[in-house]
Design an enzyme around this catalytic site. Sequence first.
Site, PDB file in Angstrom:
ATOM      1  N   ASP A  68       5.521   0.470  11.985  1.00 47.93           N
ATOM      2  CA  ASP A  68       4.205  -0.037  11.587  1.00 47.93           C
ATOM      3  C   ASP A  68       4.218  -1.589  11.785  1.00 47.93           C
ATOM      4  O   ASP A  68       3.237  -2.235  11.620  1.00 47.93           O
ATOM      5  CB  ASP A  68       4.165   0.040   9.856  1.00 47.93           C
ATOM      6  CG  ASP A  68       3.892   1.364   9.444  1.00 47.93           C
ATOM      7  OD1 ASP A  68       3.453   2.157  10.312  1.00 47.93           O
ATOM      8  OD2 ASP A  68       3.999   1.654   8.347  1.00 47.93           O
TER       9      ASP A  68
ATOM     10  N   CYS B 272      -4.211  13.261  14.157  1.00 45.75           N
ATOM     11  CA  CYS B 272      -4.434  11.555  13.832  1.00 45.75           C
ATOM     12  C   CYS B 272      -4.371  10.750  15.089  1.00 45.75           C
ATOM     13  O   CYS B 272      -3.697  11.251  16.042  1.00 45.75           O
ATOM     14  CB  CYS B 272      -3.312  11.518  12.820  1.00 45.75           C
ATOM     15  SG  CYS B 272      -2.820   9.799  12.487  1.00 45.75           S
TER      16      CYS B 272
ATOM     17  N   ARG C 229       1.508  14.382  13.438  1.00 45.08           N
ATOM     18  CA  ARG C 229       2.059  14.196  11.772  1.00 45.08           C
ATOM     19  C   ARG C 229       1.763  15.429  10.886  1.00 45.08           C
ATOM     20  O   ARG C 229       0.818  15.291  10.247  1.00 45.08           O
ATOM     21  CB  ARG C 229       0.967  12.929  11.322  1.00 45.08           C
ATOM     22  CG  ARG C 229       1.462  11.685  12.195  1.00 45.08           C
ATOM     23  CD  ARG C 229       0.623  10.646  11.725  1.00 45.08           C
ATOM     24  NE  ARG C 229       1.007  10.118  10.311  1.00 45.08           N
ATOM     25  CZ  ARG C 229       0.591   9.230   9.522  1.00 45.08           C
ATOM     26  NH1 ARG C 229      -0.699   8.922   9.877  1.00 45.08           N
ATOM     27  NH2 ARG C 229       0.963   8.837   8.686  1.00 45.08           N
TER      28      ARG C 229
ATOM     29  N   LYS D 251       0.660  -1.346   0.110  1.00 45.87           N
ATOM     30  CA  LYS D 251       0.138   0.192   0.005  1.00 45.87           C
ATOM     31  C   LYS D 251       1.044   1.163  -0.010  1.00 45.87           C
ATOM     32  O   LYS D 251       0.632   2.235  -0.726  1.00 45.87           O
ATOM     33  CB  LYS D 251      -0.965  -0.077   1.242  1.00 45.87           C
ATOM     34  CG  LYS D 251      -1.479   1.177   1.583  1.00 45.87           C
ATOM     35  CD  LYS D 251      -2.116   1.490   2.616  1.00 45.87           C
ATOM     36  CE  LYS D 251      -1.498   1.481   3.867  1.00 45.87           C
ATOM     37  NZ  LYS D 251      -1.097   2.974   4.727  1.00 45.87           N
ATOM     38  N   ASN D 252       1.959   1.246   0.867  1.00 48.21           N
ATOM     39  CA  ASN D 252       2.745   2.449   0.772  1.00 48.21           C
ATOM     40  C   ASN D 252       3.634   2.871  -0.230  1.00 48.21           C
ATOM     41  O   ASN D 252       4.355   3.721  -0.335  1.00 48.21           O
ATOM     42  CB  ASN D 252       3.341   2.658   2.402  1.00 48.21           C
ATOM     43  CG  ASN D 252       2.358   2.694   3.364  1.00 48.21           C
ATOM     44  OD1 ASN D 252       1.425   2.922   3.216  1.00 48.21           O
ATOM     45  ND2 ASN D 252       2.850   2.537   4.516  1.00 48.21           N
TER      46      ASN D 252
ATOM     47  N   ARG E 125      -8.245  -0.193   5.310  1.00 48.12           N
ATOM     48  CA  ARG E 125      -7.554   0.719   4.843  1.00 48.12           C
ATOM     49  C   ARG E 125      -6.113   0.123   4.148  1.00 48.12           C
ATOM     50  O   ARG E 125      -5.772   0.742   3.269  1.00 48.12           O
ATOM     51  CB  ARG E 125      -7.010   1.906   5.819  1.00 48.12           C
ATOM     52  CG  ARG E 125      -8.030   2.790   6.282  1.00 48.12           C
ATOM     53  CD  ARG E 125      -7.692   3.763   7.328  1.00 48.12           C
ATOM     54  NE  ARG E 125      -6.618   4.617   6.380  1.00 48.12           N
ATOM     55  CZ  ARG E 125      -5.800   5.203   7.020  1.00 48.12           C
ATOM     56  NH1 ARG E 125      -5.646   5.376   8.313  1.00 48.12           N
ATOM     57  NH2 ARG E 125      -4.971   5.874   6.370  1.00 48.12           N
TER      58      ARG E 125
HETATM   59  C1  EPZ Z   1       4.765   6.928   6.406  1.00 45.71           C
HETATM   60  O1  EPZ Z   1       4.024   7.933   6.878  1.00 45.71           O
HETATM   61  C2  EPZ Z   1       3.757   5.589   6.323  1.00 45.71           C
HETATM   62  N1  EPZ Z   1       2.789   6.154   5.536  1.00 45.71           N
HETATM   63  C3  EPZ Z   1       3.365   5.327   7.629  1.00 45.71           C
HETATM   64  O2  EPZ Z   1       2.467   4.165   7.444  1.00 45.71           O
HETATM   65  C4  EPZ Z   1       4.291   5.052   8.565  1.00 45.71           C
HETATM   66  O3  EPZ Z   1       4.032   4.658   9.711  1.00 45.71           O
HETATM   67  C5  EPZ Z   1       5.299   6.079   8.309  1.00 45.71           C
HETATM   68  O4  EPZ Z   1       5.808   6.711   7.148  1.00 45.71           O
HETATM   69  C6  EPZ Z   1       6.631   5.822   9.106  1.00 45.71           C
HETATM   70  O5  EPZ Z   1       7.222   4.736   8.862  1.00 45.71           O
HETATM   71  C7  EPZ Z   1       3.004   5.964   3.938  1.00 45.71           C
HETATM   72  O6  EPZ Z   1       3.720   5.633   3.515  1.00 45.71           O
HETATM   73  C8  EPZ Z   1       1.475   6.455   3.239  1.00 45.71           C
HETATM   74  P1  EPZ Z   1       6.762  10.276   8.139  1.00 45.71           P
HETATM   75  P2  EPZ Z   1       4.298   9.302   7.062  1.00 45.71           P
HETATM   76  O7  EPZ Z   1       6.661  11.380   7.729  1.00 45.71           O
HETATM   77  O8  EPZ Z   1       5.246   9.573   5.604  1.00 45.71           O
HETATM   78  C9  EPZ Z   1       7.198  13.556  11.744  1.00 45.71           C
HETATM   79  C10 EPZ Z   1       0.607   2.669   7.981  1.00 45.71           C
HETATM   80  O9  EPZ Z   1       0.299   2.350   9.000  1.00 45.71           O
HETATM   81  N2  EPZ Z   1       7.051  14.746  10.503  1.00 45.71           N
HETATM   82  O10 EPZ Z   1       8.122   9.382   8.073  1.00 45.71           O
HETATM   83  O11 EPZ Z   1       3.490  10.292   7.208  1.00 45.71           O
HETATM   84  C11 EPZ Z   1       5.982  12.974  11.981  1.00 45.71           C
HETATM   85  O12 EPZ Z   1       4.992  13.623  12.653  1.00 45.71           O
HETATM   86  C12 EPZ Z   1       1.229   4.067   8.207  1.00 45.71           C
HETATM   87  O13 EPZ Z   1       0.496   2.211   6.994  1.00 45.71           O
HETATM   88  C13 EPZ Z   1       6.988  15.808  10.592  1.00 45.71           C
HETATM   89  O14 EPZ Z   1       7.381  16.317  11.899  1.00 45.71           O
HETATM   90  O15 EPZ Z   1       5.708   9.442   8.265  1.00 45.71           O
HETATM   91  C14 EPZ Z   1       6.682  11.571  12.456  1.00 45.71           C
HETATM   92  O16 EPZ Z   1       6.895  11.729  13.886  1.00 45.71           O
HETATM   93  C15 EPZ Z   1       0.861   5.074   9.277  1.00 45.71           C
HETATM   94  N3  EPZ Z   1       6.826  16.933   9.728  1.00 45.71           N
HETATM   95  C16 EPZ Z   1       7.920  11.389  11.843  1.00 45.71           C
HETATM   96  O17 EPZ Z   1       8.050  12.784  11.081  1.00 45.71           O
HETATM   97  C17 EPZ Z   1       6.693  16.550   8.682  1.00 45.71           C
HETATM   98  O18 EPZ Z   1       6.770  17.414   7.736  1.00 45.71           O
HETATM   99  C18 EPZ Z   1       7.911  10.460  10.554  1.00 45.71           C
HETATM  100  O19 EPZ Z   1       6.725  10.616   9.929  1.00 45.71           O
HETATM  101  C19 EPZ Z   1       6.463  15.052   8.169  1.00 45.71           C
HETATM  102  C20 EPZ Z   1       6.753  14.119   9.302  1.00 45.71           C
END
Ligand code: EPZ
Length: 420
Positions: free
Chosen positions: A306, A116, A121, A22-23, A398
């Site tokens: 995850d 969320c 996030r 999915k991701n 999802r």
């Molecule tokens: C991706 O989310 C995945 N989603 C998530 O999968 C996964 O948990 C996550 O990466 C971490 O591996 C998809 O790929 C569609 P991040 P993403 O930006 O990209 C902070 C699932 O269950 N951050 O790597 O949204 C954030 O809050 C899911 O399939 C900022 O502060 O995660 C987090 O603490 C849920 N500012 C950390 O970075 C930003 O602009 C990592 O988040 C972006 C992120």
Amino acid sequence: MDSFVIQGGVPLEGVLRVSGAKNSALPAMAACLLTAEPVTLHRIPSVRDIHTMRQLLELCGAAVVENGDTLRIEAGELATPEAPYELVKTMRASSLVLGPLVARCGRARVSLPGGCAIGARPINLHLAGLGQLGARIHQTHGYVEATAPQGLRGAMVPFDRITVTGTEDLLMAAVLAEGETVLSNAAREPEVADLAALLTKMGASIDGAGTSTIRVRGVQRLHGAEHTIIADRIEAGTFLMAGAITRGDVEIRGCVPEHLTAPILKMRQAGVEITETVPGSLRVRPGGKLVSVDAATEEYPGFATDLQAQYTALMTQAQGISIITETIFENRFMHALEMLRMGANIRIEARQAIVAGPTELSGAAVIASDLRASASLVLAALVARGETVIDRVYHIDRGYEKIEEKLEGAGARIQRIKSE
Ligand code: EPZ
């Protein structure tokens, strides 16, 4: 809202097949907005987030044709480069269209995601990166508007912290920017490398995807391509833990074992026997006694956040005390509170779950709070005595394709109760 009714206590046996990731599929679909020519994507999982992304592409003006697990996406004209709140609120990954839309159309309007279930996030790093590529960013009425009428310009984009979709969003923006972009402190997840592989087939020039420094030389236009999405490592990891928690004997087919190095290592240390039978197939069996092993989530190649909830479920059945530390998201232990209701012994202290085991779990009525939490409750239910009813399984829909059918095929007693 559908629910699952699970009768626990049956060791899983047989074969579990892994779907496309999915991701990986989500950014690949967003990447189709970068060209007017058709792009064909194979091994797309039929899960709700994918249907949401399809709706989003269609709203922007793309034509999407589905044939089995293949999607043909043609973004000839993009009349409405927008991601409305109604879609973004159901799927945060909608922000993945921001980079491609501003790169292709010179403007994009995307709703800001709200809070969320697993953490704040924000998307500030996506916006900062686009700003570095020369986009003007304006926030109003809950939306972010990015404009670059003269096109984007290549730049140095150092990420303050590692972000998966942030890296993907910026990669998609950079491929059509003028000149060279260097993304540093980039995410190294296999999904980023898969996106780069697709973009390269579309004519992009990218080096270093899968490492923390990605260099992109912008091109004027991209063309159509055909691509097969990688296996879902999180689904495969969930299945490994399902086999382990039920003390079953399961073969997980169609996965990429190298993408699962960290969770496989942990499970082996905990006494689970995992062997690669043929390339792309893993067999999981009880090795000896299941023992507690600490784990801390990290960005890839570390232990995936995850899989943290599922691992927590597994550790409730292990001998001893395990400390599970969540470093990526600030609120990702909701599943533990539901597991307590099933008899688990878990204490949450800030970002740590302290699990004492083994405890006999007993079936109960529980509520799924997010995608991976739901999966962990399914695992707990599979080993619990008696019947568990998991409510709000739309979360699991999802991201897991037909999970109840797959598990049932390996002997689980699981039934979906459809709501009216
Ligand atoms: C991706 O989310 C995945 N989603 C998530 O999968 C996964 O948990 C996550 O990466 C971490 O591996 C998809 O790929 C569609 P991040 P993403 O930006 O990209 C902070 C699932 O269950 N951050 O790597 O949204 C954030 O809050 C899911 O399939 C900022 O502060 O995660 C987090 O603490 C849920 N500012 C950390 O970075 C930003 O602009 C990592 O988040 C972006 C992120």
